[in-house]
Design a protein around this motif. Structure first.
Motif, mmCIF file in Angstrom:
data_model
loop_
_atom_site.group_PDB
_atom_site.id
_atom_site.type_symbol
_atom_site.label_atom_id
_atom_site.label_comp_id
_atom_site.label_asym_id
_atom_site.label_seq_id
_atom_site.Cartn_x
_atom_site.Cartn_y
_atom_site.Cartn_z
ATOM 1 N N SER A 27 -10.088 -4.648 -6.284
ATOM 2 C CA SER A 27 -10.684 -3.379 -6.672
ATOM 3 C C SER A 27 -11.308 -2.683 -5.466
ATOM 4 C CB SER A 27 -11.760 -3.634 -7.739
ATOM 5 O OG SER A 27 -12.387 -2.434 -8.093
ATOM 6 N N GLY A 28 -10.989 -1.396 -5.316
ATOM 7 C CA GLY A 28 -11.554 -0.620 -4.212
ATOM 8 C C GLY A 28 -10.695 -0.593 -2.969
ATOM 9 N N HIS A 29 -9.683 -1.444 -2.913
ATOM 10 C CA HIS A 29 -8.784 -1.430 -1.749
ATOM 11 C C HIS A 29 -7.817 -0.254 -1.868
ATOM 12 C CE1 HIS A 29 -9.168 -5.808 -0.116
ATOM 13 N NE2 HIS A 29 -10.333 -5.190 -0.232
ATOM 14 N N THR A 30 -7.751 0.523 -0.785
ATOM 15 C CA THR A 30 -6.915 1.725 -0.839
ATOM 16 C C THR A 30 -5.477 1.464 -0.410
ATOM 17 O OG1 THR A 30 -7.484 2.372 1.429
ATOM 18 C CG2 THR A 30 -8.936 3.155 -0.331
ATOM 19 N N ALA A 31 -5.267 0.395 0.325
ATOM 20 C CA ALA A 31 -3.919 0.119 0.846
ATOM 21 C C ALA A 31 -3.300 -1.062 0.108
ATOM 22 C CB ALA A 31 -3.966 -0.168 2.338
ATOM 23 N N LEU A 32 -2.007 -0.953 -0.159
ATOM 24 C CA LEU A 32 -1.279 -2.012 -0.853
ATOM 25 C C LEU A 32 0.075 -2.194 -0.175
ATOM 26 C CD1 LEU A 32 -1.099 -2.644 -4.653
ATOM 27 C CD2 LEU A 32 1.014 -2.639 -3.298
ATOM 28 N N TYR A 33 0.464 -3.442 -0.015
ATOM 29 C CA TYR A 33 1.682 -3.777 0.717
ATOM 30 C C TYR A 33 2.540 -4.736 -0.121
ATOM 31 C CZ TYR A 33 -1.864 -2.967 4.397
ATOM 32 O OH TYR A 33 -2.892 -2.479 5.169
ATOM 33 N N TRP A 34 3.834 -4.599 0.001
ATOM 34 C CA TRP A 34 4.779 -5.580 -0.544
ATOM 35 C C TRP A 34 5.587 -6.174 0.609
ATOM 36 C CZ3 TRP A 34 5.176 -7.517 -5.362
ATOM 37 C CH2 TRP A 34 4.627 -6.808 -6.435
ATOM 38 N N TYR A 35 5.732 -7.505 0.557
ATOM 39 C CA TYR A 35 6.533 -8.235 1.536
ATOM 40 C C TYR A 35 7.495 -9.170 0.792
ATOM 41 C CZ TYR A 35 2.875 -7.088 5.013
ATOM 42 O OH TYR A 35 1.994 -6.448 5.846
ATOM 43 N N ARG A 36 8.519 -9.578 1.504
ATOM 44 C CA ARG A 36 9.439 -10.579 0.972
ATOM 45 C C ARG A 36 9.487 -11.747 1.961
ATOM 46 N NH1 ARG A 36 15.600 -8.902 -0.342
ATOM 47 N NH2 ARG A 36 15.692 -8.526 1.910
#
Lengths: 116, 111
Positions: A27-36
Protein backbone atom coordinates in the motif's frame (compact mmCIF):
# COMPACT_ATOMS: atom_id res chain seq x y z
CA UNK A 1 3.18 -5.01 7.59
CA UNK A 2 1.80 -6.70 4.49
CA UNK A 3 4.23 -7.30 1.70
CA UNK A 4 3.61 -7.82 -1.99
CA UNK A 5 1.19 -10.67 -2.58
CA UNK A 6 0.61 -12.65 -5.75
CA UNK A 7 -2.04 -15.11 -6.78
CA UNK A 8 -2.27 -17.86 -7.63
CA UNK A 9 0.97 -19.26 -6.28
CA UNK A 10 0.88 -22.03 -8.88
CA UNK A 11 -0.97 -22.26 -12.16
CA UNK A 12 -1.03 -25.21 -14.52
CA UNK A 13 -2.70 -24.64 -17.86
CA UNK A 14 -2.94 -26.20 -21.26
CA UNK A 15 -1.25 -24.79 -24.31
CA UNK A 16 -3.49 -22.26 -26.04
CA UNK A 17 -5.43 -21.21 -22.95
CA UNK A 18 -5.37 -17.68 -21.49
CA UNK A 19 -4.15 -17.03 -17.95
CA UNK A 20 -4.39 -14.08 -15.56
CA UNK A 21 -1.87 -13.48 -12.80
CA UNK A 22 -2.60 -11.03 -10.01
CA UNK A 23 -0.34 -8.78 -7.96
CA UNK A 24 -1.23 -6.76 -4.87
CA UNK A 25 1.58 -4.26 -4.21
CA UNK A 26 2.49 -2.72 -0.88
CA UNK A 27 0.00 0.00 0.00
CA UNK A 28 1.28 3.44 -0.97
CA UNK A 29 3.87 2.20 -3.44
CA UNK A 30 3.56 4.10 -6.69
CA UNK A 31 5.72 1.85 -8.85
CA UNK A 32 4.92 -1.72 -9.85
CA UNK A 33 7.03 -4.12 -11.89
CA UNK A 34 6.52 -7.52 -13.51
CA UNK A 35 9.43 -9.87 -14.18
CA UNK A 36 9.77 -13.38 -15.51
CA UNK A 37 12.29 -15.88 -14.12
CA UNK A 38 12.94 -18.97 -16.17
CA UNK A 39 15.01 -21.92 -14.96
CA UNK A 40 18.68 -20.99 -14.97
CA UNK A 41 17.98 -17.45 -16.10
CA UNK A 42 18.05 -14.14 -14.33
CA UNK A 43 15.04 -11.94 -13.95
CA UNK A 44 13.67 -10.71 -17.26
CA UNK A 45 11.89 -7.35 -17.09
CA UNK A 46 8.39 -7.38 -18.56
CA UNK A 47 6.52 -4.17 -17.70
CA UNK A 48 6.68 -1.20 -15.31
CA UNK A 49 3.93 1.07 -14.01
CA UNK A 50 4.68 4.37 -12.31
CA UNK A 51 1.81 6.45 -11.00
CA UNK A 52 -0.33 7.83 -13.80
CA UNK A 53 2.43 7.70 -16.40
CA UNK A 54 2.21 5.50 -19.47
CA UNK A 55 3.59 2.07 -18.59
CA UNK A 56 6.99 0.95 -19.88
CA UNK A 57 6.04 -2.12 -21.90
CA UNK A 58 9.45 -2.54 -23.54
CA UNK A 59 10.06 -5.93 -21.95
CA UNK A 60 6.91 -7.71 -23.06
CA UNK A 61 8.08 -10.61 -25.28
CA UNK A 62 5.08 -10.68 -27.60
CA UNK A 63 1.63 -9.21 -28.11
CA UNK A 64 0.19 -12.20 -26.27
CA UNK A 65 1.34 -10.52 -23.06
CA UNK A 66 -0.48 -7.55 -21.54
CA UNK A 67 -0.87 -6.00 -18.12
CA UNK A 68 -3.14 -3.55 -16.40
CA UNK A 69 -2.92 -1.65 -13.16
CA UNK A 70 -6.27 -0.51 -11.89
CA UNK A 71 -6.66 2.43 -9.54
CA UNK A 72 -2.92 2.67 -9.06
CA UNK A 73 -2.93 -0.48 -6.99
CA UNK A 74 -3.67 -4.06 -8.07
CA UNK A 75 -2.15 -5.29 -11.30
CA UNK A 76 -3.07 -8.18 -13.57
CA UNK A 77 -0.70 -9.77 -16.07
CA UNK A 78 -2.54 -11.59 -18.85
CA UNK A 79 -1.00 -14.13 -21.18
CA UNK A 80 -3.15 -15.13 -24.12
CA UNK A 81 -2.85 -18.37 -26.05
CA UNK A 82 -0.15 -19.68 -23.73
CA UNK A 83 2.81 -21.56 -25.15
CA UNK A 84 5.13 -24.02 -23.42
CA UNK A 85 7.96 -21.48 -23.50
CA UNK A 86 5.81 -19.23 -21.27
CA UNK A 87 6.41 -21.65 -18.39
CA UNK A 88 8.32 -19.70 -15.72
CA UNK A 89 7.94 -17.96 -12.39
CA UNK A 90 6.31 -14.57 -12.79
CA UNK A 91 7.43 -12.11 -10.13
CA UNK A 92 5.83 -8.84 -9.19
CA UNK A 93 7.59 -6.07 -7.27
CA UNK A 94 6.65 -2.65 -5.99
CA UNK A 95 8.64 0.35 -4.83
CA UNK A 96 7.75 3.52 -3.00
CA UNK A 97 8.85 5.82 -5.81
CA UNK A 98 9.79 5.13 -9.38
CA UNK A 99 13.55 5.54 -9.53
CA UNK A 100 14.69 2.23 -10.95
CA UNK A 101 18.35 3.09 -10.40
CA UNK A 102 18.30 3.18 -6.62
CA UNK A 103 14.84 2.40 -5.28
CA UNK A 104 14.33 -0.72 -3.22
CA UNK A 105 12.04 -3.09 -5.04
CA UNK A 106 10.00 -5.40 -2.81
CA UNK A 107 9.18 -8.67 -4.51
CA UNK A 108 6.24 -10.97 -4.08
CA UNK A 109 6.67 -14.75 -3.86
CA UNK A 110 5.83 -15.23 -7.51
CA UNK A 111 3.38 -17.30 -9.52
CA UNK A 112 4.80 -20.51 -10.99
CA UNK A 113 3.18 -21.01 -14.39
CA UNK A 114 3.37 -24.38 -16.09
CA UNK A 115 2.03 -24.74 -19.62
CA UNK A 116 1.42 -28.34 -20.65
CA UNK B 1 24.17 -10.97 -24.92
CA UNK B 2 24.17 -11.08 -21.14
CA UNK B 3 25.02 -7.59 -19.86
CA UNK B 4 25.87 -8.81 -16.37
CA UNK B 5 27.88 -12.02 -15.97
CA UNK B 6 27.90 -13.66 -12.58
CA UNK B 7 30.46 -16.19 -11.44
CA UNK B 8 30.60 -18.82 -10.33
CA UNK B 9 27.20 -20.15 -11.35
CA UNK B 10 27.22 -22.70 -8.52
CA UNK B 11 29.19 -22.81 -5.30
CA UNK B 12 29.09 -25.41 -2.56
CA UNK B 13 31.14 -24.80 0.56
CA UNK B 14 31.46 -25.93 4.15
CA UNK B 15 30.13 -23.85 7.00
CA UNK B 16 32.81 -21.48 8.28
CA UNK B 17 34.55 -20.99 4.94
CA UNK B 18 34.91 -17.66 3.18
CA UNK B 19 33.75 -17.03 -0.38
CA UNK B 20 33.55 -14.36 -3.03
CA UNK B 21 31.12 -14.12 -5.92
CA UNK B 22 31.48 -11.78 -8.84
CA UNK B 23 29.31 -9.68 -11.09
CA UNK B 24 31.04 -8.37 -14.22
CA UNK B 25 30.12 -6.28 -17.22
CA UNK B 26 31.68 -4.34 -20.06
CA UNK B 27 29.05 -1.65 -19.46
CA UNK B 28 29.05 1.13 -16.89
CA UNK B 29 26.20 1.16 -14.41
CA UNK B 30 24.79 3.97 -12.29
CA UNK B 31 24.08 1.55 -9.47
CA UNK B 32 24.58 -2.06 -8.56
CA UNK B 33 22.22 -3.99 -6.35
CA UNK B 34 22.64 -7.41 -4.77
CA UNK B 35 19.67 -9.61 -3.93
CA UNK B 36 19.29 -12.98 -2.22
CA UNK B 37 16.49 -15.30 -3.25
CA UNK B 38 15.39 -18.41 -1.38
CA UNK B 39 13.31 -21.21 -2.92
CA UNK B 40 9.67 -20.28 -3.39
CA UNK B 41 10.26 -16.64 -2.53
CA UNK B 42 11.01 -13.44 -4.36
CA UNK B 43 14.44 -11.79 -4.25
CA UNK B 44 15.23 -9.63 -1.22
CA UNK B 45 17.47 -6.60 -1.60
CA UNK B 46 20.73 -6.82 0.37
CA UNK B 47 22.51 -3.64 -0.70
CA UNK B 48 22.71 -0.86 -3.29
CA UNK B 49 26.05 0.69 -4.25
CA UNK B 50 26.28 3.78 -6.42
CA UNK B 51 29.82 5.18 -6.18
CA UNK B 52 32.84 3.68 -7.93
CA UNK B 53 35.09 2.01 -5.37
CA UNK B 54 32.35 1.99 -2.74
CA UNK B 55 32.50 -0.73 -0.10
CA UNK B 56 29.53 -1.61 2.08
CA UNK B 57 29.41 -4.10 4.91
CA UNK B 58 26.37 -5.93 6.17
CA UNK B 59 27.43 -8.11 9.10
CA UNK B 60 29.51 -10.89 7.48
CA UNK B 61 28.81 -9.68 3.94
CA UNK B 62 31.07 -7.18 2.19
CA UNK B 63 30.02 -5.61 -1.11
CA UNK B 64 32.31 -3.69 -3.42
CA UNK B 65 31.56 -1.65 -6.51
CA UNK B 66 34.43 -1.47 -8.98
CA UNK B 67 36.20 1.84 -9.53
CA UNK B 68 34.91 2.01 -13.09
CA UNK B 69 31.39 0.95 -12.02
CA UNK B 70 31.48 -2.05 -14.35
CA UNK B 71 31.81 -4.81 -11.80
CA UNK B 72 31.02 -5.78 -8.24
CA UNK B 73 31.84 -8.46 -5.74
CA UNK B 74 30.19 -9.97 -2.72
CA UNK B 75 32.41 -11.51 -0.06
CA UNK B 76 30.97 -13.65 2.73
CA UNK B 77 33.09 -14.35 5.80
CA UNK B 78 32.54 -17.52 7.83
CA UNK B 79 29.58 -18.72 5.81
CA UNK B 80 26.58 -20.12 7.63
CA UNK B 81 23.89 -22.52 6.42
CA UNK B 82 21.46 -19.59 6.49
CA UNK B 83 23.47 -17.94 3.71
CA UNK B 84 22.29 -20.62 1.28
CA UNK B 85 20.38 -19.17 -1.63
CA UNK B 86 20.55 -17.59 -5.07
CA UNK B 87 22.52 -14.35 -5.16
CA UNK B 88 21.54 -11.98 -7.94
CA UNK B 89 23.20 -8.77 -9.00
CA UNK B 90 21.28 -6.08 -10.86
CA UNK B 91 22.59 -2.99 -12.60
CA UNK B 92 20.80 0.33 -12.86
CA UNK B 93 21.40 2.54 -15.86
CA UNK B 94 20.71 6.24 -16.50
CA UNK B 95 17.33 7.33 -17.79
CA UNK B 96 15.28 5.28 -15.36
CA UNK B 97 15.49 2.23 -17.59
CA UNK B 98 14.83 -1.31 -16.35
CA UNK B 99 17.30 -2.97 -14.00
CA UNK B 100 19.50 -5.53 -15.72
CA UNK B 101 19.81 -8.76 -13.76
CA UNK B 102 22.54 -11.36 -13.88
CA UNK B 103 21.67 -15.07 -13.91
CA UNK B 104 22.80 -15.48 -10.32
CA UNK B 105 25.16 -17.55 -8.22
CA UNK B 106 23.55 -20.46 -6.43
CA UNK B 107 25.28 -20.88 -3.06
CA UNK B 108 24.97 -23.95 -0.89
CA UNK B 109 26.52 -23.89 2.57
CA UNK B 110 26.84 -27.32 4.11
CA UNK B 111 26.98 -27.90 7.86
Amino acid sequence: GAGVSQSPSNKVTEKGKDVELRCDPISGHTALYWYRQSLGQGLEFLIYFQGNSAPDKSGLPSDRFSAERTGGSVSTLTIQRTQQEDSAVYLCASSLAGDRVIDTQYFGPGTRLTVL
Amino acid sequence: TQLLEQSPQFLSIQEGENLTVYCNSSSVFSSLQWYRQEPGEGPVLLVTVVTGGEVKKLKRLTFQFGDARKDSSLHITAAQTGDTGLYLCAGGRPGNTPLVFGKGTRLSVIA
